[in-house]
Design a protein around this motif. Structure first.
Motif, PDB file in Angstrom:
ATOM      1  N   ILE A 162     -38.149  20.859 -70.397  1.00 17.01           N
ATOM      2  CA  ILE A 162     -37.287  19.741 -71.324  1.00 17.01           C
ATOM      3  C   ILE A 162     -36.949  18.570 -70.707  1.00 17.01           C
ATOM      4  N   GLU A 163     -37.020  18.368 -69.448  1.00 17.44           N
ATOM      5  CA  GLU A 163     -36.841  16.930 -68.864  1.00 17.44           C
ATOM      6  C   GLU A 163     -38.317  16.198 -69.080  1.00 17.44           C
ATOM      7  N   LYS A 164     -39.188  16.643 -69.493  1.00 18.23           N
ATOM      8  CA  LYS A 164     -40.516  15.940 -69.728  1.00 18.23           C
ATOM      9  C   LYS A 164     -40.581  15.884 -71.177  1.00 18.23           C
ATOM     10  N   GLY A 165     -39.418  16.235 -72.038  1.00 16.97           N
ATOM     11  CA  GLY A 165     -39.720  15.797 -73.629  1.00 16.97           C
ATOM     12  C   GLY A 165     -39.466  14.508 -74.000  1.00 16.97           C
ATOM     13  N   SER A 166     -39.691  14.174 -75.462  1.00 14.22           N
ATOM     14  CA  SER A 166     -39.610  13.034 -76.061  1.00 14.22           C
ATOM     15  C   SER A 166     -38.443  13.100 -76.860  1.00 14.22           C
ATOM     16  N   PHE A 167     -37.368  12.190 -77.061  1.00  8.95           N
ATOM     17  CA  PHE A 167     -36.379  12.176 -77.979  1.00  8.95           C
ATOM     18  C   PHE A 167     -36.460  11.614 -79.335  1.00  8.95           C
ATOM     19  N   VAL A 168     -36.272  12.237 -80.450  1.00  8.98           N
ATOM     20  CA  VAL A 168     -36.660  11.647 -81.784  1.00  8.98           C
ATOM     21  C   VAL A 168     -35.439  11.561 -82.528  1.00  8.98           C
ATOM     22  N   ILE A 221     -34.909  16.859 -79.107  1.00  3.11           N
ATOM     23  CA  ILE A 221     -35.756  16.485 -78.082  1.00  3.11           C
ATOM     24  C   ILE A 221     -36.967  17.352 -78.293  1.00  3.11           C
ATOM     25  N   GLU A 222     -38.049  16.854 -78.170  1.00  3.07           N
ATOM     26  CA  GLU A 222     -39.437  17.540 -78.407  1.00  3.07           C
ATOM     27  C   GLU A 222     -39.934  18.204 -77.167  1.00  3.07           C
ATOM     28  N   PHE A 223     -40.124  19.267 -76.912  1.00  3.11           N
ATOM     29  CA  PHE A 223     -40.719  19.603 -75.696  1.00  3.11           C
ATOM     30  C   PHE A 223     -41.579  20.936 -75.768  1.00  3.11           C
ATOM     31  N   TYR A 224     -42.303  21.202 -74.708  1.00  2.00           N
ATOM     32  CA  TYR A 224     -43.330  22.325 -74.554  1.00  2.00           C
ATOM     33  C   TYR A 224     -42.949  23.135 -73.582  1.00  2.00           C
ATOM     34  N   PRO A 225     -42.387  24.253 -73.635  1.00  2.00           N
ATOM     35  CA  PRO A 225     -41.899  25.123 -72.548  1.00  2.00           C
ATOM     36  C   PRO A 225     -43.184  25.809 -71.650  1.00  2.00           C
ATOM     37  N   ASN A 226     -44.196  25.910 -72.269  1.00  6.24           N
ATOM     38  CA  ASN A 226     -45.395  26.426 -71.742  1.00  6.24           C
ATOM     39  C   ASN A 226     -46.319  25.417 -71.178  1.00  6.24           C
TER      40      ASN A 226
END
Length: 397
Positions: free
Chosen positions: A350-356, A365-370
């Motif tokens: 989640i810390e690598k996500g992007s806020f929309v 926050i858009e993120f990719y758990p895998n």
């Protein structure tokens, strides 16, 4: 006596300047080369040779413009020629990856100082192009530690989100007086470099930052094993800690240190301080100024440590978005909240996500758990009436 510049100009007009892709900028650059004050043309017999030289220079310049060639490396380490960086939209990093070989493949010494400096200037040039101009950066050619490389990749992505959308493309870097020191140790020694850089923009203005590097000899090649950019409010200043001393070339081999940056619940120094204060009084004013991703990290951290009072305190206080009271929250069974392991997996990356931002006071926050960009998650956020971002009830979409 006939001015030899007349013949030169006619020849250029009839050849190179006729090319429709040869722009006014290119032409102006050629004239600047012709009219340098160090060149004095007095004899007609020099015209023929001079014309050939100028045409060759023009051809080389034009070719380099079309190829996007850029060379920030100076022949003398204390006098770096500024590197022009065109305002590129999209991707396009270094064309040819140089090899920064050690003078002696089995050891490191001060003999490697100039090559190390050259590598650091190239790394800085690619870095500032990446975060401002949107070009690629090949970290493999510079960095010799996988943990540092992962951190730097996150840093580049984060800083591009911050700067890449601004109208402030980098034109050139000016390097000031740099420092170098060699220290010996059981791993073959290391070089410490401090490189002050001034970043100049195409539309005027700029700023300066000092950067510190540690360099080692890794299998006969020089490699960066630590990279820290100081200055208030820089990414490293905020994430690594404003009181950190750059004195450990092996810090990225420290598993406890690396854990702070690899774990989804690993808070940075400033976030930990905010969390500790907020935990004491649950005062939303402690959260003022934090971006949505930092708020989400506090939520994940509290959930992981089963600090449910803090979890509830991070939820939105907008009345029309409150789904249950604090008293009702206290009645939720522990078995329904998820284990720490489940929390880690759910909010991984989640810390690598992007806020929309989707509305005046809503976003996610858009993120990719895998980490494979196939299974995408969304973490909902709501800004309260005081302008502070908070977590939506049932935030995972």
């Amino acid at each position: 006596m006939k001015d030899p510049m007349t013949d030169i100009k006619k020849s250029l007009d009839a050849t190179v300047f006729k090319n429709p892709q040869f722009t006014a900028k290119n032409k102006n650059a050629v004239f600047q080369k012709i009219h340098k004050p160090k060149k004095i043309y007095v004899l007609p017999s020099l015209v023929g040779g001079l014309l050939i030289t100028v045409l060759a220079s023009a051809g080389i310049y034009f070719a380099s413009e079309r190829l996007g060639s850029e060379s920030p490396i100076a022949s003398e380490p204390t006098n770096l020629t500024p590197a022009d960086i065109p305002p590129i939209n999209g991707q396009g990093g270094t064309q040819t990856a140089p090899v920064y070989a050690a003078k002696n493949k089995n050891e490191l010494s001060m003999l490697d100082a100039e090559t190390a400096y050259e590598m650091c200037v190239n790394a800085l040039t690619d870095y500032y192009k990446a975060i401002w101009n949107g070009t690629d950066i090949d970290l493999d050619q510079y960095i010799g530690n996988e943990n540092l490389k992962e951190y730097m990749q996150t840093k580049v992505e984060s800083e591009y989100k911050r700067y890449g959308t601004l109208d402030g493309k980098v034109k050139q870097l000016d390097i000031g007086d740099w420092e170098v020191k060699f220290s010996d140790d059981e791993m073959g020694g290391y070089l410490y470099l401090k490189v002050p850089v001034a970043i100049q923009k195409h539309h005027g203005g700029g700023y300066g930052e000092p950067t510190e590097f540690f360099i080692r000899n890794v299998d006969g090649k020089l490699a960066i094993v630590d990279w820290y950019t100081g200055g208030k409010d820089t990414y490293d200043y905020l994430r690594r800690g404003y009181q950190q001393k750059i004195d450990d070339p092996d810090i990225w081999n420290d598993s406890e240190w690396v854990k702070k940056f690899k774990s989804g619940t690993g808070l940075f120094d400033f976030e930990q301080k905010v969390y500790d204060r907020f935990k004491l009084n649950r005062d939303e004013k402690e959260l003022r100024g934090l971006d949505p991703i930092s708020i989400a990290k506090l939520y994940v951290y509290a959930s992981y440590h089963q600090d449910f009072e803090t979890v509830y305190g991070l939820y939105t206080d907008r009345e029309d978005h409150i789904l249950w009271s604090k008293e009702e929250d206290e009645e939720i069974p522990l078995a329904h909240r998820g284990t720490p392991e489940q929390i880690l997996q759910t909010f991984k990356n989640i810390e690598k996500g992007s806020f929309v931002q989707t509305g005046e006071y809503e976003g996610y926050i858009e993120f990719y758990p895998n980490g494979d960009h196939e299974e995408k998650s969304g973490f909902s956020m709501i800004k309260n009436e005081d302008g502070i971002w908070q977590v939506a009830f049932l935030p995972i979409q």
